[in-house]
Write a protein that holds these residues in place. Structure first.
Motif, PDB file in Angstrom:
ATOM      1  N   LEU A   1      -3.897  -1.439  -4.891  1.00 10.78           N
ATOM      2  CA  LEU A   1      -5.092  -0.240  -5.582  1.00 10.78           C
ATOM      3  C   LEU A   1      -4.369   1.542  -5.169  1.00 10.78           C
ATOM      4  O   LEU A   1      -3.810   1.848  -4.610  1.00 10.78           O
ATOM      5  CB  LEU A   1      -6.045   0.162  -5.674  1.00 10.78           C
ATOM      6  N   PRO A   2      -4.443   1.711  -6.516  1.00  8.50           N
ATOM      7  CA  PRO A   2      -3.981   3.162  -6.920  1.00  8.50           C
ATOM      8  C   PRO A   2      -4.897   4.060  -5.778  1.00  8.50           C
ATOM      9  O   PRO A   2      -6.087   3.907  -5.826  1.00  8.50           O
ATOM     10  CB  PRO A   2      -3.898   4.113  -8.454  1.00  8.50           C
TER      11      PRO A   2
ATOM     12  N   VAL B   1      -6.239   6.924  -5.904  1.00  6.44           N
ATOM     13  CA  VAL B   1      -7.859   7.054  -6.819  1.00  6.44           C
ATOM     14  C   VAL B   1      -8.418   6.367  -6.284  1.00  6.44           C
ATOM     15  O   VAL B   1      -9.581   6.691  -6.286  1.00  6.44           O
ATOM     16  CB  VAL B   1      -7.880   7.997  -7.697  1.00  6.44           C
ATOM     17  N   ASP B   2      -8.051   5.254  -7.273  1.00  9.25           N
ATOM     18  CA  ASP B   2      -9.071   4.049  -7.495  1.00  9.25           C
ATOM     19  C   ASP B   2      -9.590   3.868  -6.300  1.00  9.25           C
ATOM     20  O   ASP B   2     -11.194   3.058  -6.015  1.00  9.25           O
ATOM     21  CB  ASP B   2      -8.480   2.963  -7.831  1.00  9.25           C
ATOM     22  N   ALA B   3      -9.127   3.447  -5.607  1.00 11.14           N
ATOM     23  CA  ALA B   3      -9.440   3.147  -3.809  1.00 11.14           C
ATOM     24  C   ALA B   3     -10.310   3.615  -3.435  1.00 11.14           C
ATOM     25  O   ALA B   3     -11.679   3.138  -2.865  1.00 11.14           O
ATOM     26  CB  ALA B   3      -7.906   2.235  -2.808  1.00 11.14           C
ATOM     27  N   ALA B   4     -10.087   5.742  -3.008  1.00 10.65           N
ATOM     28  CA  ALA B   4     -11.298   5.807  -2.549  1.00 10.65           C
ATOM     29  C   ALA B   4     -12.533   6.080  -3.346  1.00 10.65           C
ATOM     30  O   ALA B   4     -13.749   5.850  -3.430  1.00 10.65           O
ATOM     31  CB  ALA B   4     -10.568   7.822  -3.352  1.00 10.65           C
ATOM     32  N   HIS B   5     -12.278   5.452  -4.721  1.00 13.23           N
ATOM     33  CA  HIS B   5     -13.537   5.621  -5.455  1.00 13.23           C
ATOM     34  C   HIS B   5     -14.554   4.174  -5.850  1.00 13.23           C
ATOM     35  O   HIS B   5     -15.688   4.210  -4.958  1.00 13.23           O
ATOM     36  CB  HIS B   5     -13.988   5.620  -6.881  1.00 13.23           C
ATOM     37  N   ILE B   6     -13.756   3.415  -5.351  1.00 11.36           N
ATOM     38  CA  ILE B   6     -14.034   1.700  -4.627  1.00 11.36           C
ATOM     39  C   ILE B   6     -14.806   2.207  -3.085  1.00 11.36           C
ATOM     40  O   ILE B   6     -16.287   1.526  -3.047  1.00 11.36           O
ATOM     41  CB  ILE B   6     -13.177   1.039  -4.520  1.00 11.36           C
ATOM     42  N   LEU B   7     -14.187   2.958  -2.020  1.00 12.63           N
ATOM     43  CA  LEU B   7     -14.832   2.964  -0.973  1.00 12.63           C
ATOM     44  C   LEU B   7     -16.457   3.574  -0.542  1.00 12.63           C
ATOM     45  O   LEU B   7     -17.180   3.435   0.109  1.00 12.63           O
ATOM     46  CB  LEU B   7     -13.457   3.784  -0.399  1.00 12.63           C
ATOM     47  N   ARG B   8     -16.054   4.678  -1.893  1.00 11.71           N
ATOM     48  CA  ARG B   8     -17.640   5.437  -1.484  1.00 11.71           C
ATOM     49  C   ARG B   8     -18.096   4.691  -2.292  1.00 11.71           C
ATOM     50  O   ARG B   8     -19.590   4.796  -1.407  1.00 11.71           O
ATOM     51  CB  ARG B   8     -16.665   7.158  -2.947  1.00 11.71           C
ATOM     52  N   ALA B   9     -17.715   4.368  -3.716  1.00 16.33           N
ATOM     53  CA  ALA B   9     -18.914   3.133  -3.885  1.00 16.33           C
ATOM     54  C   ALA B   9     -20.014   1.768  -3.167  1.00 16.33           C
ATOM     55  O   ALA B   9     -20.950   2.128  -3.378  1.00 16.33           O
ATOM     56  CB  ALA B   9     -18.483   2.503  -5.141  1.00 16.33           C
ATOM     57  N   ASN B  10     -19.395   1.563  -2.231  1.00 18.31           N
ATOM     58  CA  ASN B  10     -19.352   0.863  -1.393  1.00 18.31           C
ATOM     59  C   ASN B  10     -20.150   1.088  -0.117  1.00 18.31           C
ATOM     60  O   ASN B  10     -21.076   1.490  -0.162  1.00 18.31           O
ATOM     61  CB  ASN B  10     -18.551  -0.090  -0.318  1.00 18.31           C
ATOM     62  N   VAL B  11     -19.877   2.969  -0.010  1.00 15.68           N
ATOM     63  CA  VAL B  11     -20.815   3.219   1.588  1.00 15.68           C
ATOM     64  C   VAL B  11     -21.410   3.738   1.129  1.00 15.68           C
ATOM     65  O   VAL B  11     -23.268   4.114   0.491  1.00 15.68           O
ATOM     66  CB  VAL B  11     -20.086   5.048   2.015  1.00 15.68           C
ATOM     67  N   GLU B  12     -22.001   4.466  -1.076  1.00 16.11           N
ATOM     68  CA  GLU B  12     -23.259   5.218  -0.592  1.00 16.11           C
ATOM     69  C   GLU B  12     -24.285   3.439  -2.053  1.00 16.11           C
ATOM     70  O   GLU B  12     -25.428   4.129  -1.586  1.00 16.11           O
ATOM     71  CB  GLU B  12     -22.646   5.719  -2.584  1.00 16.11           C
TER      72      GLU B  12
ATOM     73  N   MET C   1       1.084  -1.292   0.088  1.00 15.02           N
ATOM     74  CA  MET C   1       0.041  -0.089  -0.277  1.00 15.02           C
ATOM     75  C   MET C   1       0.919   1.484  -0.235  1.00 15.02           C
ATOM     76  O   MET C   1       1.431   1.524   0.722  1.00 15.02           O
ATOM     77  CB  MET C   1      -1.154   0.304   1.103  1.00 15.02           C
ATOM     78  N   SER C   2       1.210   1.731  -1.195  1.00 17.27           N
ATOM     79  CA  SER C   2       1.547   3.157  -1.040  1.00 17.27           C
ATOM     80  C   SER C   2       0.707   4.535  -0.214  1.00 17.27           C
ATOM     81  O   SER C   2       1.094   5.449  -0.677  1.00 17.27           O
ATOM     82  CB  SER C   2       1.581   3.346  -2.599  1.00 17.27           C
ATOM     83  N   TRP C   3      -0.199   3.537  -0.283  1.00 20.98           N
ATOM     84  CA  TRP C   3      -0.890   5.841   0.730  1.00 20.98           C
ATOM     85  C   TRP C   3      -1.742   5.137   2.152  1.00 20.98           C
ATOM     86  O   TRP C   3      -1.436   3.936   1.906  1.00 20.98           O
ATOM     87  CB  TRP C   3      -2.537   5.745  -0.359  1.00 20.98           C
TER      88      TRP C   3
END
Length: 107
Positions: free
Chosen positions: A71-72, A74-85, A1-3
């Motif tokens: 994941l990079p 940006v991709d990880a953040a989008h997936i996290l948001r998608a799961n919350v939504e 994990m680089s972030w």
């Protein structure tokens, strides 16, 4: 994990999916931490309704961190948001809670 988890929380914190005049709440990721096993995420979410009422929730996704690590950011953040939504949109369909996750109403 680089972030870091702080970077992930910042990247996923606030994104409006609905139109500004929508009756849907704005979902804000206000907290993010690793679960005790290290593979999952505990996500604190503030649901801010158009009348400025706030409902706070704590969501547990048991394997999400392990899935996001490679994941990079940006991709990880989008997936996290998608799961919350997705949780917001489907949670009332499961009287005993969504299978495979935990949820707790904080306020």
């Amino acid at each position: 994990m680089s972030w870091t988890l702080l970077e992930l929380r910042s990247a996923a914190r606030r994104r409006r999916v609905a139109e500004p005049q929508s009756s849907r709440p704005e979902m804000i990721v206000s907290g993010l931490e690793e679960d005790q096993g290290g593979a999952g995420l505990i996500i604190d979410v503030d649901a801010v309704f158009p009348d400025r009422t706030v409902h706070r929730w704590r969501l547990g996704f048991p394997s999400m961190l392990a899935d996001l690590r490679p994941l990079p950011l940006v991709d990880a953040a989008h997936i996290l948001r998608a799961n919350v939504e997705e949780w917001r949109d489907t949670r009332n369909q499961y009287p005993d809670g969504i299978p495979g996750m935990t949820e707790e109403r904080l306020s």
